[in-house]
Design an enzyme around this catalytic site. Structure first.
Site, PDB file in Angstrom:
ATOM      1  N   CYS A  52      -1.934  -4.541  15.669  1.00 29.10           N
ATOM      2  CA  CYS A  52      -2.768  -5.033  16.755  1.00 29.10           C
ATOM      3  C   CYS A  52      -3.726  -3.950  17.250  1.00 29.10           C
ATOM      4  O   CYS A  52      -3.405  -2.770  17.230  1.00 29.10           O
ATOM      5  CB  CYS A  52      -1.913  -5.468  17.929  1.00 29.10           C
ATOM      6  N   TRP A  88      -1.941  -8.930  15.174  1.00 32.22           N
ATOM      7  CA  TRP A  88      -1.320  -9.042  13.852  1.00 32.22           C
ATOM      8  C   TRP A  88       0.074  -9.592  14.119  1.00 32.22           C
ATOM      9  O   TRP A  88       0.932  -8.904  14.670  1.00 32.22           O
ATOM     10  CB  TRP A  88      -1.258  -7.675  13.193  1.00 32.22           C
ATOM     11  N   ASN A 103       0.415  -4.193  22.000  1.00 33.39           N
ATOM     12  CA  ASN A 103       0.606  -3.832  20.595  1.00 33.39           C
ATOM     13  C   ASN A 103       2.009  -3.278  20.452  1.00 33.39           C
ATOM     14  O   ASN A 103       2.389  -2.399  21.223  1.00 33.39           O
ATOM     15  CB  ASN A 103      -0.422  -2.767  20.190  1.00 33.39           C
ATOM     16  N   GLU A 146       0.432   3.988  -7.788  1.00 28.46           N
ATOM     17  CA  GLU A 146      -0.699   3.858  -6.865  1.00 28.46           C
ATOM     18  C   GLU A 146      -1.750   2.895  -7.432  1.00 28.46           C
ATOM     19  O   GLU A 146      -2.299   2.070  -6.700  1.00 28.46           O
ATOM     20  CB  GLU A 146      -1.305   5.240  -6.603  1.00 28.46           C
ATOM     21  N   LYS A 178      -2.847  -0.383  -5.383  1.00 29.68           N
ATOM     22  CA  LYS A 178      -4.233  -0.587  -4.952  1.00 29.68           C
ATOM     23  C   LYS A 178      -4.752  -1.931  -5.445  1.00 29.68           C
ATOM     24  O   LYS A 178      -5.375  -2.676  -4.715  1.00 29.68           O
ATOM     25  CB  LYS A 178      -5.082   0.568  -5.506  1.00 29.68           C
ATOM     26  N   GLU A 234      -2.944  -4.906  -3.588  1.00 25.73           N
ATOM     27  CA  GLU A 234      -3.202  -5.088  -2.155  1.00 25.73           C
ATOM     28  C   GLU A 234      -4.598  -5.618  -1.863  1.00 25.73           C
ATOM     29  O   GLU A 234      -4.785  -6.305  -0.869  1.00 25.73           O
ATOM     30  CB  GLU A 234      -2.896  -3.822  -1.346  1.00 25.73           C
ATOM     31  N   HIS A 254      13.118  -0.420 -21.222  1.00 22.48           N
ATOM     32  CA  HIS A 254      14.334  -0.824 -20.506  1.00 22.48           C
ATOM     33  C   HIS A 254      14.131  -2.117 -19.729  1.00 22.48           C
ATOM     34  O   HIS A 254      14.912  -2.427 -18.841  1.00 22.48           O
ATOM     35  CB  HIS A 254      14.793   0.322 -19.592  1.00 22.48           C
TER      36      HIS A 254
HETATM   37  C1  AGP Z   1      -2.376   1.928   1.203  1.00 21.49           C
HETATM   38  O1  AGP Z   1      -3.500   1.509   0.523  1.00 21.49           O
HETATM   39  C2  AGP Z   1      -1.731   0.919   2.025  1.00 21.49           C
HETATM   40  N1  AGP Z   1      -2.642   0.228   2.851  1.00 21.49           N
HETATM   41  C3  AGP Z   1      -0.395   1.275   2.662  1.00 21.49           C
HETATM   42  O2  AGP Z   1       0.517   1.301   1.616  1.00 21.49           O
HETATM   43  C4  AGP Z   1      -0.280   2.600   3.451  1.00 21.49           C
HETATM   44  O3  AGP Z   1      -0.399   3.689   2.592  1.00 21.49           O
HETATM   45  C5  AGP Z   1       1.069   2.601   4.176  1.00 21.49           C
HETATM   46  O4  AGP Z   1       1.119   1.538   5.081  1.00 21.49           O
HETATM   47  C6  AGP Z   1       1.347   3.907   4.896  1.00 21.49           C
HETATM   48  O5  AGP Z   1       0.459   4.120   5.942  1.00 21.49           O
HETATM   49  P1  AGP Z   1       0.325   5.523   6.642  1.00 21.49           P
HETATM   50  O6  AGP Z   1      -0.194   6.482   5.649  1.00 21.49           O
HETATM   51  O7  AGP Z   1      -0.623   5.285   7.791  1.00 21.49           O
HETATM   52  O8  AGP Z   1       1.695   5.905   7.127  1.00 21.49           O
END
Ligand code: AGP
Length: 622
Positions: free
Chosen positions: A2, A83, A109, A495, A499, A502, A518
């Site tokens: 939020c 949110w 929030n 990663e 990426k 998401e 495996h």
């Molecule tokens: C990354 O692209 C994501 N949006 C998410 O995984 C993020 O890295 C995670 O929520 C951790 O956030 P922070 O680094 O603010 O702790």
């Protein structure tokens, strides 16, 4: 999560609130709303709320002709992007929430953990609820206290005392014109101080167009803002003297600078942000000074184990660092997803160092992990991008990444700068404990200083980005993607998959390439895209064997590799060439094509890369 904005001053509050909410959109949200005193001194509040985007709220405010009210006395207001956590995303659950009188409204929030119990008590006392949220109890609790004769500041203070959980709250009451009151307990809330005006916000982005003077509220502080400035008290009612700091970020840094999306801009900023992370800590000649860590070499030598805790991409930064720490400093490193850490009874003591990584500095699980580590007597270091964030105030020492504001929800420049900061920490550790010779560490630092140029060479050279755009086009409709790597390429595979999933909503998984046989290899069908991190490493030969196995089963292999590497050319249908650097530093280059690939696939699929569905930039609940 939020977003909160609040304004009091001489301007018309509406545009300040709406602009503010727009600049908080990147935090992720599903509904939005504002509350201001009713026009022309009429009693009560004007509240507008909408499910969906801030643009819909803007249209609703225009429909009510609120935009034409600059001279109508609406010089204070509060706004919110929600949110959903408790109660579905809907107009009825959107904030601000009103009390029974309609004079008071609050935005919130965080999570009120004891809301069910409070709701029962309040209903029994005759209050009527109109939403399914935990937040609405705050409005009725404050109402009770106002009815009993408290003023707004006192009513918020004592209401906060009845709440359990993590929250930032801002309240407005039509009977207290020219005043708004906010409180913070474990959720971010910052004050902006301007000339004859003050602001509340969840982070500095909405403030930058008006002021750079900010006060980071501490946990348990309650602030009353008026044209005259800020008055801050503690939960016990004692006066606190506000201490303001000047934020270095400017507005331009928070805007798109000609790029179609923040994410693309932030990918291209990485050579600069890497330089900013290195500057003043590591000299291009190889000298390293991390004075901000404030731990003496003797104390350092006592550390016998390092734990890294983080979530999402920050966790991947930690995994990249683990390889470097163990090779350079010869110290055991364990890495935990922060949400698991404290529930598994990790063995910690004064000889343990716990490193928390979080771009936002507000991630609830990482914050809880660092707090837990402190209760066990461990030393703590936090790596974050946000000065004054909750995590930065919890740890024994902080390493800031200096990446500037990251607006896209997907972590890009904050991730590469986290990795760089971790490498500096690892080298400092290795040098300080004598595990690494001064000259060997200097050699790594000199190579690290070459990385920004190498990154520019990839990003500005036409081949790499064009190759990625072409690959994205060919595979944008593939239903499932695999990313594989070995050694330090393994976290990159995780990663790359994160990426892609998401921001494009495609199914993608990352694996250690040696694990394919495996189980995951069963997923490969004719044409399944398999992205292999195949830059030079001590395990490249083994990775190539894994790639061959995937290709033999019909995979379309895309390799991230060094220019002209014959072995890779033979097994991959597509090769994206990145400049060569030292093996352990290669993630800095390998990240770029992975980020661009996710970006282009998202765009081709019509997804908004800056604001992926269901996600928030700052995850302030567990
Ligand atoms: C990354 O692209 C994501 N949006 C998410 O995984 C993020 O890295 C995670 O929520 C951790 O956030 P922070 O680094 O603010 O702790």
């Amino acid at each position: 999560m939020c977003g909160i904005v609040g304004y009091v001053g001489d301007r018309s509050a509406l545009p300040v609130l709406l602009e503010g909410l727009k600049s908080l959109e990147y935090r992720g949200y599903d509904s939005a709303g504002i509350a201001m005193p009713a026009r022309n001194g009429a009693p009560g509040l004007e509240v507008v709320r909408r499910a969906g985007r801030v643009d819909e709220l803007v249209a609703a405010a225009q429909a009510r002709e609120l935009a034409a009210t600059a001279a109508n006395g609406q010089h204070a207001g509060i706004g919110h992007t929600r949110w959903a956590t408790c109660g579905e995303p809907s107009e009825g659950n959107a904030h601000p929430h009103r009390d029974c009188t309609g004079n008071l409204a609050i935005v919130h929030n965080g999570i009120i953990e004891n809301h069910l119990q409070l709701r029962q008590q309040l209903v029994a006392a005759g209050h009527t609820f109109s939403s399914a949220t935990d937040s609405e109890v705050v409005a009725h609790l404050v109402e009770e206290r106002l009815t009993a004769g408290a003023d707004l500041l006192e009513a918020v203070r004592t209401a906060v005392g009845a709440l359990h959980g993590s929250f930032a709250i801002v309240a407005i009451d039509a009977r207290y014109p020219g005043v708004i009151v906010g409180a913070r307990v474990d959720a971010p809330l910052v004050l902006g101080l301007g000339e004859g005006e003050c602001f509340f916000a969840s982070d500095v982005a909405p403030l930058l167009r008006y002021t750079r003077q900010v006060v980071w509220l501490a946990d348990g502080e309650i602030a009353q803002l008026s044209r005259a400035g800020a008055r801050i008290i503690g939960l016990d009612g004692a006066e606190h003297v506000p201490t303001s700091t000047e934020v270095a970020w400017d507005r331009e840094a928070a805007e798109k600078a000609g790029f179609p999306d923040f994410m693309l801009k932030e990918i291209y900023e990485q050579p600069r942000t890497l330089r900013d992370t290195l500057r003043s800590r590591a000299e291009p000649s190889g000298e390293l000074t991390l004075t901000e860590l404030a731990i003496s070499p003797a104390e350092l030598a006592e550390v016998n184990k390092i734990f890294i805790v983080a979530c999402g991409s920050s966790y991947h930064a930690g995994l990249v660092a683990k390889y470097a720490f163990e090779r350079w400093a010869r110290i055991p490193v364990e890495i935990d997803v922060a949400s698991e850490f404290r529930y598994r009874d990790p063995v910690l003591d004064a000889k343990t160092l716990v490193v928390g990584i979080s771009q936002s500095g507000e991630t609830a699980d990482t914050l809880a992990a660092i707090r837990y580590a402190r209760t066990q007597g461990a030393r703590t270091i936090v790596i974050t991008n946000v000065v004054g964030s909750s995590l930065s105030r919890e740890a024994d020492a902080v390493l800031y990444t200096h990446a500037g504001p990251e607006i896209g929800v997907a972590a890009t420049k904050t991730l590469s700068t986290q990795i760089a900061a971790l490498w500096l920490l690892g080298l400092w550790f290795a040098e300080g404990t004598g595990a690494m010779e001064r000259e060997a560490a200097a050699e790594v630092i000199r190579e690290l200083w070459r990385c920004p140029e190498l990154m520019e060479a990839f990003l500005d050279g036409p081949e790499g980005p064009a190759a990625i755009a072409g690959i994205a086009e060919r595979f944008a409709t593939a239903p499932g993607w695999l990313f594989i790597g070995r050694g330090v390429g393994f976290p990159l595979a995780l990663e790359g998959a994160l990426k892609l999933k998401e921001i494009s909503y495609l199914h993608a998984e990352g694996f250690a390439a040696g694990e394919m046989k495996h189980g995951p290899i069963a997923l490969i069908d004719k044409g399944t895209p398999v992205v292999a991190i195949a830059t030079h490493s001590r395990v490249l030969g083994k990775l190539i064997s894994n790639v061959e196995e995937a290709r033999a089963r019909g995979a379309s292999v895309v390799a991230i590799a060094q220019q002209g590497d014959e072995r890779v050319l033979e097994v991959a249908a597509d090769v994206v060439a990145v400049p060569e650097t030292a093996e352990l530093l290669s993630p800095m280059l390998d990240l770029l094509p992975l980020q661009l690939l996710a970006y282009h696939v998202a765009k081709l699929r019509g997804c908004d890369p800056d604001r992926p569905r269901n996600l928030a930039k700052s995850v302030t609940v567990e």
